[in-house]
Structures are given as structure tokens and as C-alpha cells.
Design a protein around this motif. Structure first.
Motif, short mmCIF file in Angstrom:
data_model
loop_
_atom_site.label_atom_id
_atom_site.label_comp_id
_atom_site.label_asym_id
_atom_site.label_seq_id
_atom_site.Cartn_x
_atom_site.Cartn_y
_atom_site.Cartn_z
N MET A 137 0.22 -1.49 0.09
CA MET A 137 0.33 -0.34 0.18
C MET A 137 0.95 1.27 -0.04
SD MET A 137 -2.40 1.84 3.08
CE MET A 137 -3.90 -0.36 2.92
N SER A 138 0.32 2.18 -0.96
CA SER A 138 1.44 3.29 -0.63
C SER A 138 0.75 4.26 0.21
CB SER A 138 1.10 4.20 -2.50
OG SER A 138 -0.15 4.48 -1.91
N TRP A 139 2.02 5.42 0.60
CA TRP A 139 1.97 5.85 1.62
C TRP A 139 1.15 7.13 1.70
CZ3 TRP A 139 2.46 11.49 1.05
CH2 TRP A 139 2.72 11.85 0.14
N GLN A 140 0.10 7.29 0.38
CA GLN A 140 -0.42 8.29 -0.16
C GLN A 140 -2.12 7.67 0.52
OE1 GLN A 140 1.75 7.46 -1.67
NE2 GLN A 140 1.79 9.26 -3.41
N LYS A 141 -2.50 6.53 -0.38
CA LYS A 141 -3.15 5.31 0.63
C LYS A 141 -3.92 5.20 2.10
CE LYS A 141 -6.65 3.25 -0.97
NZ LYS A 141 -7.25 2.10 0.48
N PHE A 142 -2.12 5.06 2.76
CA PHE A 142 -2.46 4.56 3.81
C PHE A 142 -2.59 6.26 4.54
CE2 PHE A 142 -0.67 4.18 8.46
CZ PHE A 142 -0.74 3.06 8.59
N GLU A 143 -2.50 6.99 4.55
CA GLU A 143 -3.04 8.67 5.21
C GLU A 143 -4.57 8.69 4.38
OE1 GLU A 143 -0.20 11.63 4.10
OE2 GLU A 143 0.48 10.92 5.86
N GLU A 144 -5.19 8.50 3.30
CA GLU A 144 -6.39 8.51 3.07
C GLU A 144 -6.81 7.22 4.13
OE1 GLU A 144 -6.91 8.05 -0.87
OE2 GLU A 144 -5.15 9.60 -1.58
N ASP A 145 -6.70 6.52 3.99
CA ASP A 145 -7.82 5.51 4.92
C ASP A 145 -7.51 5.78 6.55
OD1 ASP A 145 -7.36 4.36 2.43
OD2 ASP A 145 -6.56 2.14 2.64
N ALA A 146 -6.41 6.48 6.76
CA ALA A 146 -6.68 6.86 8.12
C ALA A 146 -7.23 8.30 7.92
CB ALA A 146 -5.24 6.73 8.01
N GLN A 147 -7.62 8.74 7.67
CA GLN A 147 -8.01 9.77 7.87
C GLN A 147 -9.78 9.65 8.10
OE1 GLN A 147 -8.48 12.59 4.43
NE2 GLN A 147 -9.45 14.43 5.38
N SER A 152 -1.01 9.72 -12.67
CA SER A 152 -0.85 9.81 -10.85
C SER A 152 -0.23 8.77 -10.47
CB SER A 152 -1.91 9.64 -10.34
OG SER A 152 -2.81 10.67 -11.06
N LEU A 153 -0.14 7.53 -11.44
CA LEU A 153 -0.46 6.02 -10.64
C LEU A 153 1.38 6.15 -11.20
CD1 LEU A 153 -1.53 3.37 -9.81
CD2 LEU A 153 -0.94 2.57 -12.63
N LYS A 154 1.54 6.89 -11.82
CA LYS A 154 2.47 6.68 -13.03
C LYS A 154 3.62 7.28 -11.23
CE LYS A 154 2.97 7.21 -17.42
NZ LYS A 154 3.65 8.28 -18.51
N LEU A 155 3.39 8.54 -10.77
CA LEU A 155 4.23 8.83 -9.62
C LEU A 155 3.84 8.27 -8.40
CD1 LEU A 155 3.55 12.86 -10.46
CD2 LEU A 155 5.06 11.11 -11.07
N GLU A 156 3.59 7.36 -8.14
CA GLU A 156 2.72 6.37 -6.45
C GLU A 156 4.81 6.17 -6.73
OE1 GLU A 156 0.46 3.51 -6.47
OE2 GLU A 156 -1.62 5.54 -6.11
N LEU A 157 5.57 5.86 -7.54
CA LEU A 157 6.28 5.71 -7.64
C LEU A 157 8.11 6.91 -7.71
CD1 LEU A 157 7.01 2.31 -10.73
CD2 LEU A 157 6.62 2.30 -8.29
N LYS A 158 8.49 6.48 -6.72
CA LYS A 158 9.15 7.71 -5.85
C LYS A 158 10.29 8.04 -7.49
CE LYS A 158 9.38 7.83 -1.03
NZ LYS A 158 10.37 7.23 0.20
N LYS A 159 11.04 7.17 -8.08
CA LYS A 159 11.66 6.74 -9.24
C LYS A 159 11.58 7.47 -10.44
CE LYS A 159 10.76 3.14 -12.03
NZ LYS A 159 11.35 1.60 -12.10
#
Length: 270
Positions: free
Chosen positions: A1-11, A204-211
């Protein structure tokens, strides 16, 4: 799970579990470590913050520079009070030879765990953090009060060289033109912080990868920092590489207690 999705789910979890009249749950997280992750607002009054942490996270870092001439360490520009790191500062001065040459791999902090936990708690006081929310990959979210932080998180520290991060970029036509060329379907706009770009699902999906988040514009290294799933701040990367002490925390979820009711009670009584 990406950190963005993790934060959205936590919120969303916090919003669902609190569900108290006149309470606003405001999300200010993302990659900006100086902003509170979740702010609890009651009738336009900011009560306190809740910090979102994945099972392996970092917190409370600060710059501390070796002074080889005087054989001690000098604190960087700490934005808040220095009380929280004074004992660790003293420990490093007493062990100058051990810590004097940090590299990117880092030197393990060998002071007591007590000093590390105390430093993190004082960091939380400075940032008005009263609770944490975390989870293991296979478990559900858990609310942890600052009083129970030690029962739920292991802590360690490293002293290493670290780039100083990023800064917001101001609005300019040349940058906007470049971003439109980079993302044909992107919508470029600004808020009070700086320039943002709104992307479609594919980009957006591309930018989920840090590289994929780094690029170069006019000889400036830039970074796309997620505000949410589709919107990204365009930031300038720093060229500094300062020796930094970083605390790492690991959520172990060995305790059955949950501080959700304590959270609700604190909100209601405030």
C-alpha cells in the motif's frame, strides 16, 4: 500500500470513528513533515493533532553539525525549543570520536532508549500531537495516545548525512508551460503554498513510484510531492546535505488496548 493511500484510509477511519457534532477532521499531511497530519477542529478552534504513521516510520529529526576544531557538536536551526534534544546533544558531545564522521549510511545512536522516547514526546508537545494512528499490513487501524506511545512503538536512531528536503515553488509562466509539456492532460494551478498540478489516473499512478517523482526544470532539480491521490505540489530540491539525527519508529501492535475512547473523551471535554 502506498503511503498516500495509507494516509487517506487513516483519515477516513478517524472521521468515521469520531463522528461528533461540530467536529471537523482536517487532513494536512502528505510529504511535508512539518505539517500536522490530522488536525481536530471544534467550532473553529484547533484542539490538537493526530499523527499518521505506517508500521515503519521516521519522526523528530534535527540537524546537528560536528565542529572538528572544538570537538563537539553544534545544533542546526531548530524551529522549536532545544530542550527535547539537550540530553542527546550532551551524549554526542561526550562521544565525539564515535559520531564525528557521519555518512549517508549513518551511525547508530547508542544513547539510552529513554532519551530517544523522551525526545520524541517533547517533539510531540512542540507540535501539539496528542495521538497517533497506525496499523500493521494485516491488521486494522489502532489509535495510540502519546502516553501509550512506548507500549506500541519500538524506537531507534541514526546520525547520517541527509538532503534537507524541498521547498515550494512560486508561480511562473515558464514553469507552467514546462509542466503542461510534461503532462499533456495535467491542470496547473496555485494555492497559498505554491504551484500544483492535477493529474489523471494514469499519470498519478506513475508518480506513486518515487523514482518517477523527480525531474529537472531550468537546471533546477524538482520533485512532485503528493497533496492527495491526483494533486501534486511542484517543489524545488535542496542541494544541502546536512548531518541529521533521525529517529525511526516501528509499530509492533503487541498490545490489545486502543485509545479511541480516550480520543473521543478528550474532544468532548475540550
Amino acid at each position: 500500500m502506498s503511503w498516500q493511500k495509507f494516509e487517506e484510509d487513516a483519515q477516513q477511519y478517524i472521521k468515521k470513528k469520531i463522528n461528533i457534532k461540530d467536529i471537523e477532521v482536517k487532513f494536512d499531511g502528505g510529504s511535508d513533515s512539518n505539517a500536522g497530519d490530522i488536525r481536530i477542529i471544534k467550532k473553529n478552534k484547533h484542539l490538537f493533532n493526530i499523527e499518521i504513521k505506517k508500521d515503519y516510520s521516521q519522526i523528530g529529526q534535527f540537524v546537528i553539525l560536528p565542529d572538528n576544531k572544538n570537538k563537539d557538536f553544534v545544533l542546526g536551526n531548530l524551529k522549536f525549543n532545544t530542550k527535547r534534544i539537550s540530553e542527546i546533544h550532551s551524549h554526542m558531545n561526550e562521544n565525539f570520536e564515535y559520531y564525528k564522521s557521519p555518512n549517508s549510511a549513518g551511525i547508530d545512536l547508542k544513547c539510552s532508549k529513554r532519551l530517544m522516547y523522551d525526545s520524541i514526546k517533547l517533539y510531540c508537545e512542540d507540535h501539539n500531537i496528542k495521538f497517533f494512528i497506525s496499523k500493521k499490513e494485516t491488521s486494522s487501524f489502532k489509535i495510540i495516545s502519546i502516553e501509550n506511545f512506548e507500549k506500541n512503538f519500538h524506537v531507534s536512531g541514526k546520525y547520517r548525512k541527509k538532503k534537507s528536503g524541498t521547498s515550494y515553488m512560486k508561480d511562473n509562466d515558464e514553469l507552467k508551460k514546462y509542466l503542461k509539456e510534461l503532462f499533456n492532460e495535467g491542470f496547473v494551478f496555485t494555492d497559498k503554498k505554491g504551484v500544483l498540478i492535477k493529474l489523471n489516473d494514469e499519470d498519478s499512478l506513475k508518480l506513486e513510484l518515487k523514482k518517477n517523482r523527480s525531474d529537472v526544470f531550468n537546471n533546477v532539480d524538482i520533485y512532485f510531492s503528493a497533496k492527495n491521490k491526483h494533486e501534486f505540489y511542484v517543489k524545488k530540491k535542496s542541494k544541502t546535505n546536512n548531518p541529521t539525527l533521525i529517529f525511526s519508529i516501528e509499530f509492533h501492535n503487541k498490545n490489545n488496548d486502543d485509545d479511541l475512547q480516550k480520543l473521543r473523551s478528550m474532544i468532548i471535554s475540550s
